[in-house]
Write an enzyme that holds these catalytic residues in place. Sequence first.
Site, short mmCIF file in Angstrom:
data_model
loop_
_atom_site.label_atom_id
_atom_site.label_comp_id
_atom_site.label_asym_id
_atom_site.label_seq_id
_atom_site.Cartn_x
_atom_site.Cartn_y
_atom_site.Cartn_z
CE1 TYR A 168 32.88 34.41 46.77
CE2 TYR A 168 31.11 33.30 45.72
CZ TYR A 168 32.35 33.23 46.36
OH TYR A 168 32.77 32.15 47.09
N GLY A 169 32.76 37.25 41.64
CA GLY A 169 32.97 36.62 40.15
C GLY A 169 33.97 35.56 40.58
N GLY A 171 36.64 36.12 43.34
CA GLY A 171 36.26 35.93 44.67
C GLY A 171 35.85 34.52 44.98
CE LYS A 228 43.52 47.03 35.87
NZ LYS A 228 42.51 46.03 36.45
CE LYS A 286 46.35 45.38 35.13
NZ LYS A 286 46.88 44.41 34.29
#
Length: 320
Positions: free
Chosen positions: A8-9, A12, A105, A204
């Site tokens: 939860y950074g 988030g 990713k 990516k």
Amino acid sequence: MRVAIIGYGNVGRAFARLLEQKRSAYPFRIVAVHTARHGSAYDLKGLPVEPAFGPAAPTVDEFLANARAEIALELTPLNPESGEPAITHIRTALQRGMHVITANKGPVAFASAALHEEARRAGLEFRYEATTMDGTPVYNLVRNNLPGVKIEGFAGVFNSTTKVILAAMSRGLTLDEGIAEARTLGIAEADPVFDIDGWDSACKAAALANVIMDARVTPQQVDRRGIGKLTPEKLAEIQATGKTVALVARAKRAAGAVKLRVRAEVLDKDDILASMRGTSNLLVLETDLMGKLGVFTLKPGLDQTAYGLFSDLVDIARSL
């Protein structure tokens, strides 16, 4: 639908704010949040953007058991060497009967095919629109709007940090000063070597190739060369010839396999791949039926990444 979030950074919290903004039309609610640093929080009625954390659940499995959610969001930081522990988090959620959405990713770059198969066997969805170009529709574009099309290759400029660094160096600043600019903007990886050496772009590219080209590769299989050997003097020489430099990721089908590479390429200044500045990103797809087509996003930020998660959430809800 009830949502549980692992990690939860800033992304988030941006996602939580977006859900509050759209709640009247899309009544999703975050019922559980787990972080290694702050602890865990639960409320079946819905948590606020800044929840009151209690002690951390001892394991992600126990957190998900307590969460009683239908969808899990995996938002932990990238591990470019293995994709863990995010891959395990996703598997744990699938085993508990939860659909999974991620902005990380790593799992798509290292275990896309396996995770898709596990989700399919469980009758669940595994989505990741926010992993490659923030919220720009890439995976959903191919999935929903290009039926019967075979992707033969792609070229993309995905890494914002290297664009900022190269722009700084073209003004005569050093590599370290360019890194400082990227950190001020909040876009550099925790370890900028991941950006400079091309690992972020390789992850990516591998994720994208795995999904839209069934490449079944890992980032370690990407032929990778970053920007670390470039200097302000070398960039000045290149610019004097009317050209510029960008870190470009490419994929191409060849001899029954998908070849991927990441390079600091010398480009004509009017090349479309040279047109992206700052956090802007570009992807050009090479296809069998539609020729070349592309998508781009101009100066995306946290809100666009949050929207990528939101679009996956809405899409899953509509499919049930």
